[in-house]
Design an enzyme around this catalytic site. Structure first.
Site, PDB file in Angstrom:
ATOM      1  N   ALA A  33      37.859  33.603  43.489  1.00 38.00           N
ATOM      2  CA  ALA A  33      38.328  32.649  42.490  1.00 38.00           C
ATOM      3  C   ALA A  33      38.972  31.388  43.084  1.00 38.00           C
ATOM      4  O   ALA A  33      38.555  30.264  42.762  1.00 38.00           O
ATOM      5  CB  ALA A  33      39.286  33.363  41.531  1.00 38.00           C
TER       6      ALA A  33
ATOM      7  N   ARG B 110      29.906  29.224  37.275  1.00 35.81           N
ATOM      8  CA  ARG B 110      30.291  30.632  37.049  1.00 35.81           C
ATOM      9  C   ARG B 110      31.330  30.638  35.919  1.00 35.81           C
ATOM     10  O   ARG B 110      32.190  29.752  35.876  1.00 35.81           O
ATOM     11  CB  ARG B 110      30.871  31.277  38.320  1.00 35.81           C
ATOM     12  CG  ARG B 110      29.843  31.390  39.456  1.00 35.81           C
ATOM     13  CD  ARG B 110      30.349  32.248  40.603  1.00 35.81           C
ATOM     14  NE  ARG B 110      30.348  33.659  40.261  1.00 35.81           N
ATOM     15  CZ  ARG B 110      30.874  34.611  41.044  1.00 35.81           C
ATOM     16  NH1 ARG B 110      31.450  34.282  42.190  1.00 35.81           N
ATOM     17  NH2 ARG B 110      30.836  35.883  40.683  1.00 35.81           N
TER      18      ARG B 110
ATOM     19  N   ASP C 168      40.530  37.168  38.836  1.00 34.63           N
ATOM     20  CA  ASP C 168      39.712  35.982  38.539  1.00 34.63           C
ATOM     21  C   ASP C 168      40.251  35.213  37.346  1.00 34.63           C
ATOM     22  O   ASP C 168      39.987  34.019  37.203  1.00 34.63           O
ATOM     23  CB  ASP C 168      38.258  36.395  38.308  1.00 34.63           C
ATOM     24  CG  ASP C 168      37.645  36.797  39.633  1.00 34.63           C
ATOM     25  OD1 ASP C 168      37.835  37.957  40.053  1.00 34.63           O
ATOM     26  OD2 ASP C 168      37.029  35.940  40.283  1.00 34.63           O
TER      27      ASP C 168
HETATM   28  O1  MRU Z   1      32.070  37.635  42.480  1.00 33.99           O
HETATM   29  P1  MRU Z   1      33.155  37.246  43.448  1.00 33.99           P
HETATM   30  O2  MRU Z   1      32.918  37.749  44.826  1.00 33.99           O
HETATM   31  O3  MRU Z   1      33.465  35.765  43.396  1.00 33.99           O
HETATM   32  O4  MRU Z   1      34.445  38.000  42.887  1.00 33.99           O
HETATM   33  C1  MRU Z   1      35.651  37.884  43.584  1.00 33.99           C
HETATM   34  C2  MRU Z   1      36.710  38.749  43.041  1.00 33.99           C
HETATM   35  O5  MRU Z   1      36.583  39.416  42.044  1.00 33.99           O
HETATM   36  C3  MRU Z   1      38.029  38.690  43.730  1.00 33.99           C
HETATM   37  O6  MRU Z   1      38.647  39.932  43.712  1.00 33.99           O
HETATM   38  C4  MRU Z   1      38.887  37.674  42.992  1.00 33.99           C
HETATM   39  O7  MRU Z   1      38.211  36.439  42.900  1.00 33.99           O
HETATM   40  C5  MRU Z   1      40.165  37.459  43.642  1.00 33.99           C
HETATM   41  S1  MRU Z   1      39.890  36.492  45.122  1.00 33.99           S
HETATM   42  C6  MRU Z   1      41.334  36.054  45.807  1.00 33.99           C
END
Ligand code: MRU
Length: 337
Positions: A54, A86, A228
């Site tokens: 995120a 996204r 997120d």
């Molecule tokens: O699909 P992604 O890899 O972007 O998802 C990431 C996550 O769910 C993480 O746990 C979240 O973004 C926290 S990152 C500091």
């Protein structure tokens, strides 16, 4: 703690005239970089998970806006394509809104570059602060389980949940680290284990389906995850599988910690029910590493985030402070509306 040992990975790098992104799809077997010279290349990198996590996608999007301004691209369409890349991680919209406010105030390309740098620098500082705050909650000698990748790769550096694990390990509070594989994209197996190995932090990978069994064995005292999007009542969207970890943690008396900067908090969204959950291509589930593993003709459902309800969360750690037993009142007190 020794940040030179624990904090060297920088996956999003501004190079003066272009943005350099570490291609996370190729890790750990290959460290290859993508040079983005147009905003739309960043949009594609976000959509296709070359850059992910995120905070990292918010930072990359901010640089993309500055890049578009530098190249005199039309800003409004570039911003709207970035916004659509996204849907779940609110850091993307938060960063674009912040850049938009500067555009509306008449910022020139140099000012937009400074703002993108500020967003990146603030994220790193937030992570260091959250590392200290989160680690202080953990009793010496504890074991922890984490999910997905929340480290330097997913942020400006150091990480959110992984930042707490880094700080907690350095402080002698964390003795055992377990990382869930995180099917289907395997952020835990491919990215978190890579970061932990780079730092010399001993960790064990588990299959996602081993988590409840691990908790039952008594070796983990905390589940520590990122987020997120955190809604106004504390409900938290995070990588698919987080919800079942929160349920299993409650059942086994294991504490559940969410670590995220305030840029992940969305006070305009009342509850987790209102958060859009990204659905990705079923091909991500029907094969591994580009090789089909499921019988031809089979179908799959591939939501990539889920919601952990606030009542299953013991603590939310942000750079502004710690919220124990989160609810609307506590969230309102810390973040306003
Ligand atoms: O699909 P992604 O890899 O972007 O998802 C990431 C996550 O769910 C993480 O746990 C979240 O973004 C926290 S990152 C500091």
């Amino acid at each position: 703690m020794d940040n030179n040992r624990h904090d060297r990975i920088r996956a999003v790098q501004w190079q003066g005239d272009h943005l350099r992104l570490l291609d996370q799809r190729r890790l750990p077997s290959e460290e290859s970089w993508i040079a983005c010279r147009e905003a739309d290349q960043v949009t594609t990198a976000i959509r296709d998970l070359a850059v992910r996590g995120a905070p990292a996608i918010g930072i990359a999007a901010a640089w993309a806006v500055a890049l578009a301004a530098l190249r005199e691209e039309p800003l409004a369409p570039a911003l709207s394509r970035l916004r659509a890349a996204r849907p779940t991680a609110v850091n993307l919209m938060w960063a674009l809104d912040r850049m938009q406010r500067h555009i509306d105030a008449g910022a020139n390309p140099a000012a937009l570059l400074r703002e993108a740098q500020a967003i990146q620098d603030e994220d790193l500082a937030a992570n260091r602060r959250m590392g200290e705050l989160g680690a202080s909650l953990i009793a010496p000698g504890s074991g922890v389980l984490t999910h997905c990748n929340t480290g330097s790769l997913a942020t400006a550096g150091f990480g959110t949940a992984l930042g707490v694990i880094r700080a907690g390990t350095a402080a002698g509070r964390i003795d055992r680290v377990y990382a869930g594989e995180t099917r289907p994209w395997q952020q835990g197996a491919r990215l978190t284990m890579w970061e932990l190995m780079q730092d010399g932090i001993a960790a064990q990978l588990i299959a996602d389906s081993a988590a409840a069994h691990l908790m039952k064995s008594g070796v983990v005292q905390w589940v520590i995850v990122g987020a997120d999007r955190i809604a106004a009542n504390g409900d938290t969207a995070n990588k698919i599988g987080t919800y079942q970890l929160a349920i299993a943690a409650k059942y086994h008396g294991v504490k559940f910690m969410v670590v995220a900067p305030s840029s992940t908090v969305d006070m305009a969204t009342g509850t987790g029910e209102e958060i859009e959950i990204e659905l990705r291509d079923s091909a991500e589930l029907l094969g591994t590493g580009g090789v089909r593993t499921v019988v031809e003709g089979a179908q799959a459902w591939n939501p990539v985030f889920d919601i952990a309800p606030a009542e299953l969360i013991d603590v939310i750690v942000t750079e502004r402070g710690v919220i124990e037993r989160p609810n609307s009142i506590a969230m309102q007190a810390m973040f306003g509306c």
